[in-house]
Each structure stands twice: as C-alpha cells, then as structure tokens.
Design a protein around this motif. Structure first.
Motif, PDB file in Angstrom:
ATOM      1  N   MET A  51      -4.820 -15.438  -2.452  1.00 28.72           N
ATOM      2  CA  MET A  51      -3.429 -15.166  -2.066  1.00 28.72           C
ATOM      3  C   MET A  51      -3.198 -15.488  -0.589  1.00 28.72           C
ATOM      4  SD  MET A  51      -2.523 -14.314  -5.025  1.00 28.72           S
ATOM      5  CE  MET A  51      -3.243 -13.631  -6.526  1.00 28.72           C
ATOM      6  N   LYS A  52      -4.270 -15.895   0.107  1.00 31.20           N
ATOM      7  CA  LYS A  52      -4.160 -16.385   1.496  1.00 31.20           C
ATOM      8  C   LYS A  52      -3.628 -15.328   2.457  1.00 31.20           C
ATOM      9  CE  LYS A  52      -2.759 -20.743  -0.615  1.00 31.20           C
ATOM     10  NZ  LYS A  52      -1.684 -21.713  -0.750  1.00 31.20           N
ATOM     11  N   GLU A  66      -5.830  -6.830  -1.172  1.00 34.02           N
ATOM     12  CA  GLU A  66      -4.764  -5.812  -1.236  1.00 34.02           C
ATOM     13  C   GLU A  66      -5.287  -4.537  -0.560  1.00 34.02           C
ATOM     14  OE1 GLU A  66      -1.563  -5.610  -2.006  1.00 34.02           O
ATOM     15  OE2 GLU A  66      -1.380  -7.703  -2.614  1.00 34.02           O
ATOM     16  N   HIS A  68      -4.327  -1.384  -0.081  1.00 31.54           N
ATOM     17  CA  HIS A  68      -4.419  -0.059  -0.711  1.00 31.54           C
ATOM     18  C   HIS A  68      -5.607   0.000  -1.673  1.00 31.54           C
ATOM     19  CE1 HIS A  68       0.177   0.572   0.012  1.00 31.54           C
ATOM     20  NE2 HIS A  68      -0.519   0.631   1.108  1.00 31.54           N
ATOM     21  N   SER A  98       1.488   7.558  -5.591  1.00 26.96           N
ATOM     22  CA  SER A  98       2.948   7.457  -5.589  1.00 26.96           C
ATOM     23  C   SER A  98       3.476   7.053  -4.201  1.00 26.96           C
ATOM     24  CB  SER A  98       3.529   8.801  -6.052  1.00 26.96           C
ATOM     25  OG  SER A  98       4.917   8.767  -6.133  1.00 26.96           O
ATOM     26  N   ASP A 101       2.503   3.346  -3.666  1.00 24.97           N
ATOM     27  CA  ASP A 101       3.345   2.430  -4.453  1.00 24.97           C
ATOM     28  C   ASP A 101       4.737   2.322  -3.845  1.00 24.97           C
ATOM     29  OD1 ASP A 101       1.552   1.574  -6.389  1.00 24.97           O
ATOM     30  OD2 ASP A 101       1.860   3.343  -7.635  1.00 24.97           O
ATOM     31  N   TRP A 102       5.288   3.460  -3.468  1.00 25.31           N
ATOM     32  CA  TRP A 102       6.617   3.487  -2.844  1.00 25.31           C
ATOM     33  C   TRP A 102       6.619   2.642  -1.566  1.00 25.31           C
ATOM     34  CZ3 TRP A 102       7.861   5.473   2.023  1.00 25.31           C
ATOM     35  CH2 TRP A 102       9.227   5.574   2.299  1.00 25.31           C
ATOM     36  N   HIS A 104       5.217  -0.105  -0.638  1.00 23.02           N
ATOM     37  CA  HIS A 104       5.333  -1.574  -0.754  1.00 23.02           C
ATOM     38  C   HIS A 104       6.763  -2.094  -0.553  1.00 23.02           C
ATOM     39  CE1 HIS A 104       1.342  -2.814  -2.151  1.00 23.02           C
ATOM     40  NE2 HIS A 104       1.293  -1.694  -2.853  1.00 23.02           N
ATOM     41  N   GLU A 132      18.738 -11.298   8.698  1.00 30.25           N
ATOM     42  CA  GLU A 132      17.614 -10.725   7.941  1.00 30.25           C
ATOM     43  C   GLU A 132      17.056  -9.484   8.651  1.00 30.25           C
ATOM     44  OE1 GLU A 132      16.079 -11.271   4.938  1.00 30.25           O
ATOM     45  OE2 GLU A 132      17.778 -12.579   4.535  1.00 30.25           O
ATOM     46  N   LYS A 135      19.242  -6.564   7.806  1.00 29.32           N
ATOM     47  CA  LYS A 135      18.983  -6.102   6.426  1.00 29.32           C
ATOM     48  C   LYS A 135      17.697  -5.279   6.373  1.00 29.32           C
ATOM     49  CE  LYS A 135      20.180  -9.767   3.284  1.00 29.32           C
ATOM     50  NZ  LYS A 135      19.610 -10.661   2.278  1.00 29.32           N
ATOM     51  N   LYS A 146      13.500   8.917   4.335  1.00 35.38           N
ATOM     52  CA  LYS A 146      12.800   9.487   3.170  1.00 35.38           C
ATOM     53  C   LYS A 146      11.472  10.112   3.583  1.00 35.38           C
ATOM     54  CE  LYS A 146      15.464   8.971  -0.369  1.00 35.38           C
ATOM     55  NZ  LYS A 146      16.105  10.186  -0.883  1.00 35.38           N
ATOM     56  N   PHE A 150      11.398  13.881   2.800  1.00 33.82           N
ATOM     57  CA  PHE A 150      10.677  14.136   1.549  1.00 33.82           C
ATOM     58  C   PHE A 150       9.152  14.094   1.689  1.00 33.82           C
ATOM     59  CE2 PHE A 150       8.824  12.781  -2.530  1.00 33.82           C
ATOM     60  CZ  PHE A 150       9.131  13.907  -3.271  1.00 33.82           C
ATOM     61  N   TRP A 151       8.613  12.970   2.114  1.00 36.64           N
ATOM     62  CA  TRP A 151       7.148  12.853   2.134  1.00 36.64           C
ATOM     63  C   TRP A 151       6.504  13.795   3.164  1.00 36.64           C
ATOM     64  CZ3 TRP A 151       5.642  10.864  -2.134  1.00 36.64           C
ATOM     65  CH2 TRP A 151       6.220   9.723  -2.690  1.00 36.64           C
TER      66      TRP A 151
ATOM     67  N   GLU B  66       7.200   6.537  -9.535  1.00 37.67           N
ATOM     68  CA  GLU B  66       6.499   5.254  -9.311  1.00 37.67           C
ATOM     69  C   GLU B  66       5.652   4.946 -10.553  1.00 37.67           C
ATOM     70  OE1 GLU B  66       6.568   2.748  -7.174  1.00 37.67           O
ATOM     71  OE2 GLU B  66       8.054   3.642  -5.871  1.00 37.67           O
ATOM     72  N   SER B  69       1.730   4.672 -10.574  1.00 36.36           N
ATOM     73  CA  SER B  69       1.112   5.989 -10.397  1.00 36.36           C
ATOM     74  C   SER B  69       1.186   6.790 -11.689  1.00 36.36           C
ATOM     75  CB  SER B  69       1.845   6.774  -9.305  1.00 36.36           C
ATOM     76  OG  SER B  69       2.031   5.972  -8.185  1.00 36.36           O
TER      77      SER B  69
END
Lengths: 244, 244
Positions: A51-52, A66, A68, A98, A101-102, A104, A132, A135, A146, A150-151, B66, B69
């Motif tokens: 995937m370089k 990857e 994680h 969770s 995953d979130w 990413h 960009e 955005k 969040k 939350f976290w 997620e 997960s």
C-alpha cells in the motif's frame, strides 16, 4: 528474530508505534523510510507494504501494516506489556476497538487533511488548498468536540474514563500533535475551545515521558523552521527533515 | 439478556452484522432505525450511539458502535462461533485487523462516496455531485485493484488466501454490494475488470446463503425501483424503502 519498524517520524501513526515500543521496552530496529523523498514508493518497500505507506513492521517472517493493527499485534505478541495498553477484558477491548475504528474517518481524516492542505502540502510538492483545508477543519473540530464530550467522559484522565493510557490514547494524541506544525493562531482557534483535549494530550505525553518528546523532536524542528519562515513571510518549501 | 442490533438494512455495515448473527445462530432483536427518515438523529438513538450512525448494538448493559468492533465483539462474546470468522491465531488475527483498518479509508470511503454522489444522494435530499463521484470512483477502483492483486492473493477463495470467510470478507463484500444501486453500465465499468473480486463476492454470498440474499432484499427492491425510473428518465427521488 528482530522486530523492524519501517517509519518516518513525520508520520503520526509511525510515531505512535515507536513510542509504544520504547515505553514498553520492546527491542526493535527503526528503518527510516523518508516520505518526503518518496522512499515509500520504491519496489523494495512495496515488498514490505504494497500500500506504499508507513508505518509497517517485519517481525521475523511476519509482515504487517496499518498502525492500529500493528499496535494490537505488538501488545499481544510481546511479553510483559501492561494490560491497560490493550485490555484483555472483552468489554474494555471492544470499546478500544470502537475508538480506533471511529478515529479513521473522523479525527485522523480531519487532522491529516487540515495539516496537509493548510501547511505541509508545499513541502510535499502539492499546492495548498484552502477549500479542502476548511472542509477538513470542520471534520477535525467536530471530532475534537466528540472527544471532549464523549470519549473523555468519566473519571480517569484518559479515553473511556481510564486511569492509564491505551493504544487508542497514543494513536489519537499523536494525530493531534501534527497540529504543532500549523500557524499558532490557527492551532489556538482549533484546539483552544477543548480544554479537556489539551489536558489529555499533556497527560498522555507525561505518561509516556521521556519517549514522547524524543520521538516528536523531528516534528518540533520542522515547527521551528516553519515559524521562522512565517516570521519573514516565506512559504513552507524547505522544511523537510532531511534539509534541517 | 438480549442482544439488540440497531440497524437499517440500507446500511452496508448494518447488513454485515445482521448476516453475521444469522449465519452464526446468534439470537438477536433487530431495531429498525430508518436512516431515510433520519431516525439516527433522535435523542433516543443518541443514547445508544452519540455518533448518530447505524449500526449499534446493546447487549444487556453493554452498548457498542462501529461495525468492525461489533463484529469482533460478537465473534468473541458468543459461544460456538467458528474460528475462521475471527481466528484466535495471533498472526491471522493481525492480518484481519489490517484488512479492516485498510478498508475504512479505501474501499469503504470510495464505494460509499461513489454511490452517494452518483445515485443515492437525491433520495437523502442531497444534490448529486459528479465531481465528488469521480473522485470517489478513482479511490474505489484503486481499492478494487488492491483487493484483486493483494488481499485475494493465495490459494483460498477468501481474503488472505483463506478457505473460509472471516468478518473481513463479510464487511468488504457488503460494501461492494452497495454498487447494485448504480446504473448497470457504471457498475460493469467499475467491477468488470476485477474478475477475482466478482468471484469472491459470489463465494461470500454462497458461504452465507440464504441469509445474504434475504438481508439484501431491501437493497434489491430499491435497485429495481431505480432501474424502472432510469428506464423512463426519472431521477431517484422516491426510492426510499419506506415508500416501496
């Protein structure tokens, strides 16, 4: 059998892995893949990661990419890693998956997009893209809200209310550290409203001291260079670590 | 203690979870959260998932969102799940994490962006965006090339050369199924060059039969409706599952 970590310390997920290894006393060799020289595109590196991208690892005969997945692998494959990094408990572990995953499509996508399009693109031979960048800033700020609301809920100083850091704290905090590169007033605008996030970044840094700052030293050097350039009105073209 | 899966079967990760439960004989209740009616935005649902997205689960006192997960949690928390879905082997498991992490910013981002901006946006009250659709198609096609040339390498019919499917096969294939909604010539242009991908989708469907097609039946109905509309030159405004 030696563990090799293929990394460029300008890459935030690569830093997370190097810090994890150092904090946990994992013996490894660091193989520098200079992303500003596009060394991740060489046929030799594509044998490691098709995937370089950095980071990637080779552990004996086993190759993995990857970040994680690498953090989870390291936490499971090496003896003596404290449980808080990747808890054995089914429920805690599920929550850590969770968060990761979130990450990413939220914090990572927002922060990386913002830094690239507002600041670092020039150094990679790409034009800056204010539209960009705007955005990405929107996604980044929503992600920070969040994390704050939350976290980081709960009594502990770390994600999910934990009293000690996990691989998720390390991954997300290394991402936020990339903001060191942007203009101070922009960083203040983005991070300033999130007091708990700022404290959590400091707590994660302290919990992984002195490795955290040592591994970030390349980033801090690029930051200084960018600051000097801004002071004299020059755009960020010669800030590559290899040119420092 | 009952497992509740909060889902809309128009959501590809929600379908993956429902199929996983059905194939593995996991007893669950399905709570429909109609995303076209924006039910994921209600305060009640935000108590389940503050990120306002499906799927999410509640298992007794435990809440999780997620989809990757959730799949990992289900594979670990319920008895009798065959090992191939989420192998206990350290190395195989690490590779499955790697596929799933890669998925987020590649196949998922490309496929979801393409379908939304080329076809489904109108039904959600958003304008179609050909420029964004083209960008997403580029990422989608690059992702399909990587699946064809790398992830489907090896002797087995499934990802990582396995002879039986894992949660990664289910997650990625459900994503690709979303392409059923786009115009046939576009789908053929995108999927046609990837013969191994097409065969792998069919193999995953067969390995999870009859649940795969049953859970996708809502998608197939929307597909029919869209086809009829295209035949008479109408744009996709009234294809919501609740209006079928």
């Amino acid at each position: 059998m030696t563990l090799t970590v293929f990394a460029d310390r300008m890459s935030q997920p690569a830093r997370a892995i190097i810090i994890f290894c150092k904090v946990n006393g994992i013996d490894f060799e660091e193989a520098r893949i200079d992303i500003f020289k596009r060394q991740q595109l060489t046929p030799q590196f594509q044998e490691i990661n098709p995937m370089k991208k950095v980071p990637a690892i080779v552990d004996g005969r086993f190759k993995l990419f990857e970040s994680h997945s690498i953090l989870i692998y390291l936490a499971c494959a090496f003896p003596g890693i404290a449980d808080h990094w990747y808890p054995g408990d089914l429920f805690l572990r599920a929550k850590i998956h969770s968060v990761l995953d979130w990450h990413h499509s939220n914090l990572r996508s927002g922060a990386a997009g913002y830094v690239l399009n507002s600041t670092l693109g020039t150094a990679l031979g790409l034009p800056l893209n204010p539209e960009e960048a705007a955005k990405s800033e929107k996604l980044l700020s929503a992600s920070l809200r969040k994390i704050e609301s939350f976290w980081l809920k709960g009594r502990g100083r770390f994600l999910l209310g934990s009293t000690q850091p996990s691989i998720a704290d390390l991954s997300l905090v290394c991402e936020i550290m990339q903001l060191e590169l942007v203009d101070e007033k922009d960083r203040e605008r983005i991070l300033g409203p999130h007091k708990k996030v700022v404290k959590w970044v400091a707590d994660t840094k302290n919990a992984t001291s002195p490795h955290f700052d040592q591994v970030h030293s390349v980033l801090f050097k690029v930051k200084e260079k960018l600051q000097s350039q801004r002071a004299v009105g020059v755009t960020s073209q010669n800030v590559l670590p290899s040119k420092l």
